[in-house]
Design a protein around this motif. Structure first.
Motif, PDB file in Angstrom:
ATOM      1  N   GLU A  14       0.678  -1.795  -0.012  1.00 43.69           N
ATOM      2  CA  GLU A  14      -0.010   0.065  -0.194  1.00 43.69           C
ATOM      3  C   GLU A  14       1.311   1.331  -0.164  1.00 43.69           C
ATOM      4  OE1 GLU A  14      -4.158  -0.899   2.837  1.00 43.69           O
ATOM      5  OE2 GLU A  14      -2.427   0.850   3.920  1.00 43.69           O
ATOM      6  N   GLU A  15       0.692   2.252  -0.875  1.00 40.49           N
ATOM      7  CA  GLU A  15       1.956   3.126  -0.744  1.00 40.49           C
ATOM      8  C   GLU A  15       0.924   4.635  -0.036  1.00 40.49           C
ATOM      9  OE1 GLU A  15       3.107   4.394  -4.971  1.00 40.49           O
ATOM     10  OE2 GLU A  15       3.874   2.240  -4.669  1.00 40.49           O
ATOM     11  N   HIS A  16       1.896   4.871   0.573  1.00 40.13           N
ATOM     12  CA  HIS A  16       1.395   6.257   0.926  1.00 40.13           C
ATOM     13  C   HIS A  16       2.008   7.515   0.875  1.00 40.13           C
ATOM     14  CE1 HIS A  16      -1.367   4.421   3.667  1.00 40.13           C
ATOM     15  NE2 HIS A  16      -0.858   2.784   3.893  1.00 40.13           N
ATOM     16  N   HIS A  17       1.699   9.105   0.123  1.00 42.01           N
ATOM     17  CA  HIS A  17       2.086   9.987  -0.483  1.00 42.01           C
ATOM     18  C   HIS A  17       2.083  11.090   0.773  1.00 42.01           C
ATOM     19  CE1 HIS A  17       3.346   7.231  -3.997  1.00 42.01           C
ATOM     20  NE2 HIS A  17       2.250   7.314  -3.846  1.00 42.01           N
ATOM     21  N   LEU A  18       2.689  11.341   1.431  1.00 42.15           N
ATOM     22  CA  LEU A  18       2.043  12.212   2.330  1.00 42.15           C
ATOM     23  C   LEU A  18       3.836  13.625   2.798  1.00 42.15           C
ATOM     24  CD1 LEU A  18       1.969   9.449   5.644  1.00 42.15           C
ATOM     25  CD2 LEU A  18      -0.147  10.647   4.620  1.00 42.15           C
ATOM     26  N   CYS A  19       2.892  14.720   3.282  1.00 37.89           N
ATOM     27  CA  CYS A  19       3.639  15.790   3.896  1.00 37.89           C
ATOM     28  C   CYS A  19       3.999  15.316   5.399  1.00 37.89           C
ATOM     29  CB  CYS A  19       3.066  17.147   4.139  1.00 37.89           C
ATOM     30  SG  CYS A  19       1.656  17.028   4.891  1.00 37.89           S
ATOM     31  N   GLU A  20       5.542  16.281   5.559  1.00 41.29           N
ATOM     32  CA  GLU A  20       6.219  15.671   6.578  1.00 41.29           C
ATOM     33  C   GLU A  20       5.606  15.524   8.209  1.00 41.29           C
ATOM     34  OE1 GLU A  20      10.126  17.791   6.405  1.00 41.29           O
ATOM     35  OE2 GLU A  20      10.477  17.274   8.316  1.00 41.29           O
ATOM     36  N   GLU A  46       2.381  12.138  11.787  1.00 42.42           N
ATOM     37  CA  GLU A  46       1.412  11.781  12.818  1.00 42.42           C
ATOM     38  C   GLU A  46       1.135   9.865  12.223  1.00 42.42           C
ATOM     39  OE1 GLU A  46      -2.516  14.018  11.616  1.00 42.42           O
ATOM     40  OE2 GLU A  46      -1.034  15.495  12.118  1.00 42.42           O
ATOM     41  N   TYR A  47       1.132   9.779  10.714  1.00 43.70           N
ATOM     42  CA  TYR A  47       1.283   8.752  10.191  1.00 43.70           C
ATOM     43  C   TYR A  47       1.938   7.964  10.762  1.00 43.70           C
ATOM     44  CZ  TYR A  47       0.358   4.621   7.681  1.00 43.70           C
ATOM     45  OH  TYR A  47       0.872   3.150   6.699  1.00 43.70           O
ATOM     46  N   PRO A  59      -1.040   1.758  15.273  1.00 40.91           N
ATOM     47  CA  PRO A  59      -1.870   0.563  14.261  1.00 40.91           C
ATOM     48  C   PRO A  59      -3.106   0.457  14.060  1.00 40.91           C
ATOM     49  CG  PRO A  59      -0.407  -0.597  15.674  1.00 40.91           C
ATOM     50  CD  PRO A  59      -0.474   0.738  16.865  1.00 40.91           C
ATOM     51  N   MET A  60      -4.069   0.395  15.009  1.00 42.50           N
ATOM     52  CA  MET A  60      -5.445   0.464  14.918  1.00 42.50           C
ATOM     53  C   MET A  60      -6.292   2.371  14.493  1.00 42.50           C
ATOM     54  SD  MET A  60      -7.029  -1.987  16.617  1.00 42.50           S
ATOM     55  CE  MET A  60      -8.591  -1.445  16.905  1.00 42.50           C
ATOM     56  N   GLY A  61      -5.233   3.044  14.583  1.00 45.79           N
ATOM     57  CA  GLY A  61      -5.750   5.120  14.849  1.00 45.79           C
ATOM     58  C   GLY A  61      -5.375   4.454  12.843  1.00 45.79           C
ATOM     59  N   LYS A  62      -4.877   3.699  12.569  1.00 45.31           N
ATOM     60  CA  LYS A  62      -4.642   3.833  10.613  1.00 45.31           C
ATOM     61  C   LYS A  62      -5.884   3.892  10.057  1.00 45.31           C
ATOM     62  CE  LYS A  62       0.393   2.469  10.771  1.00 45.31           C
ATOM     63  NZ  LYS A  62       1.132   1.594  10.170  1.00 45.31           N
ATOM     64  N   LYS A  63      -6.611   3.088  10.705  1.00 42.05           N
ATOM     65  CA  LYS A  63      -7.875   3.412   9.895  1.00 42.05           C
ATOM     66  C   LYS A  63      -9.100   3.504  10.512  1.00 42.05           C
ATOM     67  CE  LYS A  63      -6.528   0.088   5.986  1.00 42.05           C
ATOM     68  NZ  LYS A  63      -5.906  -1.014   5.877  1.00 42.05           N
ATOM     69  N   SER A  64      -8.858   4.566  10.994  1.00 41.77           N
ATOM     70  CA  SER A  64     -10.304   4.783  11.970  1.00 41.77           C
ATOM     71  C   SER A  64     -11.049   5.159  11.040  1.00 41.77           C
ATOM     72  CB  SER A  64      -9.765   6.284  12.295  1.00 41.77           C
ATOM     73  OG  SER A  64      -9.628   6.921  11.368  1.00 41.77           O
ATOM     74  N   PRO A  65     -11.711   4.111  11.412  1.00 44.23           N
ATOM     75  CA  PRO A  65     -13.089   4.400  10.105  1.00 44.23           C
ATOM     76  C   PRO A  65     -13.933   5.955  10.544  1.00 44.23           C
ATOM     77  CG  PRO A  65     -13.771   2.871  12.369  1.00 44.23           C
ATOM     78  CD  PRO A  65     -12.903   3.993  12.669  1.00 44.23           C
ATOM     79  N   SER A  66     -14.406   6.716   9.742  1.00 42.21           N
ATOM     80  CA  SER A  66     -15.147   7.691   9.606  1.00 42.21           C
ATOM     81  C   SER A  66     -17.075   8.124   9.540  1.00 42.21           C
ATOM     82  CB  SER A  66     -14.834   8.557   8.081  1.00 42.21           C
ATOM     83  OG  SER A  66     -15.279   8.303   7.825  1.00 42.21           O
ATOM     84  N   PRO A  67     -17.084   8.243  10.833  1.00 37.54           N
ATOM     85  CA  PRO A  67     -18.744   7.931  10.904  1.00 37.54           C
ATOM     86  C   PRO A  67     -19.547   8.395  10.033  1.00 37.54           C
ATOM     87  CG  PRO A  67     -18.001   9.415  12.259  1.00 37.54           C
ATOM     88  CD  PRO A  67     -15.999   9.460  11.533  1.00 37.54           C
ATOM     89  N   ALA A  68     -19.829   7.364   8.585  1.00 34.79           N
ATOM     90  CA  ALA A  68     -20.171   7.913   7.532  1.00 34.79           C
ATOM     91  C   ALA A  68     -21.566   8.390   7.734  1.00 34.79           C
ATOM     92  CB  ALA A  68     -20.068   7.699   6.574  1.00 34.79           C
ATOM     93  N   THR A  69     -22.713   8.530   6.842  1.00 31.67           N
ATOM     94  CA  THR A  69     -24.014   8.825   7.030  1.00 31.67           C
ATOM     95  C   THR A  69     -25.098   7.937   6.018  1.00 31.67           C
ATOM     96  OG1 THR A  69     -24.553  10.242   5.167  1.00 31.67           O
ATOM     97  CG2 THR A  69     -23.849  11.261   7.426  1.00 31.67           C
ATOM     98  N   THR A  70     -25.606   7.252   6.006  1.00 37.96           N
ATOM     99  CA  THR A  70     -26.271   6.453   5.764  1.00 37.96           C
ATOM    100  C   THR A  70     -26.748   6.841   4.221  1.00 37.96           C
ATOM    101  OG1 THR A  70     -27.954   6.155   7.081  1.00 37.96           O
ATOM    102  CG2 THR A  70     -27.843   4.472   5.753  1.00 37.96           C
ATOM    103  N   ASP A  71     -26.871   8.419   3.694  1.00 40.85           N
ATOM    104  CA  ASP A  71     -26.400   8.529   2.217  1.00 40.85           C
ATOM    105  C   ASP A  71     -25.829   8.383   1.477  1.00 40.85           C
ATOM    106  OD1 ASP A  71     -29.621   9.319   2.629  1.00 40.85           O
ATOM    107  OD2 ASP A  71     -28.940  11.130   2.496  1.00 40.85           O
ATOM    108  N   ASP A  72     -24.216   8.398   2.430  1.00 40.62           N
ATOM    109  CA  ASP A  72     -22.833   8.467   2.021  1.00 40.62           C
ATOM    110  C   ASP A  72     -22.659   7.465   1.664  1.00 40.62           C
ATOM    111  OD1 ASP A  72     -22.300  10.770   1.950  1.00 40.62           O
ATOM    112  OD2 ASP A  72     -21.068  11.286   3.688  1.00 40.62           O
TER     113      ASP A  72
END
Lengths: 159, 351
Positions: free
Chosen positions: A25-31, A36-37, A42-55
């Motif tokens: 998996e490639e990540h391109h990030l600023c400093e 932060e990354y 490790p759990m935080g890496k894929k923090s699920p964003s609380p998306a609405t049902t519509d989304d």
């Protein structure tokens, strides 16, 4: 210039996460985002964003839209990062353009072009048409018809 | 197909000649191409893959080239032979470990290779010894023209040459320069180099390095952008970056020679001594020691050993080459003993 995956600054660190044999998996990030990354849990890496049902519904619809030529769905591309056939660039143009912008900083080719372009393009669509015909002939077990189409394809390919 | 004859020689890219060859090992350019009327490799049915292979095999072997290509079906090769082709950089690991109909065509110089049914249906590659981006580009551009006259490439007005992965779309070109940077390593200046290279993707990897580990101070610099910049622009940017790194490495070498000559002499002599006398030798250690010896030759600190011999050993001490040369499969420990034995024999006659 490539932008950071998380904000709009310039990406200066390119991280390849090895997930397993031949999978990464490639990540391109600023400093700052890279810091932060790298130091978040490790759990935080894929923090699920609380998306609405519509989304969710919208995403689901997007993910299941299929290429009529190869059957690839956007979700397949997200998983494998490989497109299914040349037509996908047209079919998913809207979704691909931001990605291309991010990867290359551009969305328009500049450089070499095939020499025999006009002739080649006609031939491309003719070949694609014949292949579809061939496939349906085979499915219908119309073997004589299939053999005839195959000869036509060979002739075209033989130039 | 018997590939054993390959083991006693090295390909064009390891000849150790060419411009800047004291630092630049090799230059490689690859072009990714696909056929217009098929799905990309990973989505093609087994039957389509077989069709693609036979079509491309036919077209490739009929190319009119000064150095004719021979086609090898990778699917039909034993695992050891596949690995051998990987070690010679004629095929990728992905092609070696892949499935289904696939192959490679290469010439007797091993300067040109064309992979069939890799991630893209066609991966053209040209290798040169030393820094030779322009030369490699002319050769691969011509090869691409010849092929394009015989097959119908997947092409798009806006996106250029279409590839399975969007990271390659556009020119489909990846140019890589393999550099030997021992003095930058010894003087711990690598971060400085990295900082000055933000414009371009610097892939750090070993000349082989099992997995992704870089060993022996070999680094590969390559472009990442393939869309929106022409081939010549990309190549001249890469050339510029490489020139900068060459000057860092040369300065670091000069500084070492001026300030730490004794230490350096000791280091390279010890490296040669270990290679000539050790009885167990891992692949990584071999790379590191050969790297020091290579530096010693370039700085005139060792004179009884030729660069050719060192270059050959880089390849021949790799696992598959070694097993071919000693004539049998070896497990890890046996392999380390066989490697040390092979090195002792090859380096016996040097001072």
């Amino acid at each position: 210039m490539r932008k950071c995956n998380r904000c709009h600054k310039q990406a200066t660190l390119h991280i390849t996460e090895i997930l397993g044999e031949d999978q990464f998996e490639e990540h391109h990030l600023c400093e700052q985002c890279a810091h932060e990354y790298l130091y978040e849990s490790p759990m935080g890496k894929k923090s699920p964003s609380p998306a609405t049902t519509d989304d969710d519904e919208e995403t689901a619809e997007l993910n299941t839209r299929e290429c009529p030529h190869c059957g690839l769905r956007l979700i397949d591309f997200r998983k494998s990062t490989r497109l299914g056939c040349p037509h996908d660039y047209e079919v998913f143009a809207e979704e691909l353009n931001p990605l291309l912008e991010n990867l290359h900083g551009e969305t328009r080719h500049c450089g070499k072009t095939p020499r025999r372009l006009p002739q080649a393009r006609q031939q491309q669509s003719e070949l694609a048409r014949l292949r579809r015909q061939l496939q349906s002939a085979v499915l219908q077990e119309a073997y004589e018809e299939a053999a005839r189409i195959r000869d036509q394809i060979r002739q075209l390919e033989g130039l | 197909m018997n590939l054993d004859a390959l083991t006693s020689t090295t390909g064009e890219w390891l000849r150790g000649t060419g411009p800047e060859s004291d630092i630049v090992i090799s230059t490689r350019i690859r072009l990714a191409r696909n056929l217009a009327s098929f799905p990309f490799t990973h989505r093609a049915t087994p039957q389509q893959r077989a069709e693609i292979e036979s079509l491309l095999r036919d077209r490739i072997t009929r190319l009119d080239l000064p150095h004719p290509l021979r086609y090898v079906s990778v699917a039909a090769l034993a695992p050891l032979d596949r690995q051998l082709l990987v070690e010679r950089q004629l095929i990728s690991r992905e092609l070696a470990n892949g499935e289904g109909p696939r192959g490679v065509a290469f010439d007797d110089r091993e300067a040109v290779s064309i992979m069939v049914n890799e991630e893209d249906q066609l991966r053209l590659q040209v290798m040169r010894s030393g820094l030779a981006l322009e030369q490699a580009w002319h050769e691969i551009d011509h090869l691409d023209d010849l092929l394009e006259a015989k097959v119908c490439y997947a092409w798009h007005e806006q996106y250029g040459y279409l590839t399975a992965c969007p990271t390659n779309v556009g020119t489909g070109l990846r140019a890589s320069v393999m550099l030997h940077l021992p003095a930058i390593g010894l003087t711990r200046q690598f971060e400085k180099v990295l900082r000055s290279l933000q414009k371009i993707n610097l892939v750090v990897r070993g000349l082989y390095g099992e997995g992704s580990r870089a060993s022996g101070d070999f680094f590969q610099v390559s472009n990442q952008i393939t869309l929106g910049r022409s081939e010549t622009t990309v190549l001249s940017e890469l050339q510029g970056v490489v020139s900068k790194i060459l000057s860092y490495e040369r300065n670091a070498r000069a500084a070492l020679m001026a300030e730490k000559r004794m230490e350096l002499q000791d280091r390279v002599s010890r490296a040669l001594g270990a290679l000539q006398h050790a009885t167990m030798m891992t692949s990584d250690e071999t790379m590191e020691l050969l790297s020091s010896v290579r530096l010693g030759i370039n700085l005139g600190l060792l004179d009884d050993i030729s660069m050719d011999a060192v270059n050959e050993l880089f390849v021949q001490t790799q696992p598959s080459h070694l097993q071919k040369l000693v004539g049998g499969p070896l497990d890890g420990e046996e392999r380390n003993a066989a490697r040390a034995r092979y090195l002792r024999t090859r380096l016996r006659h040097t001072a």
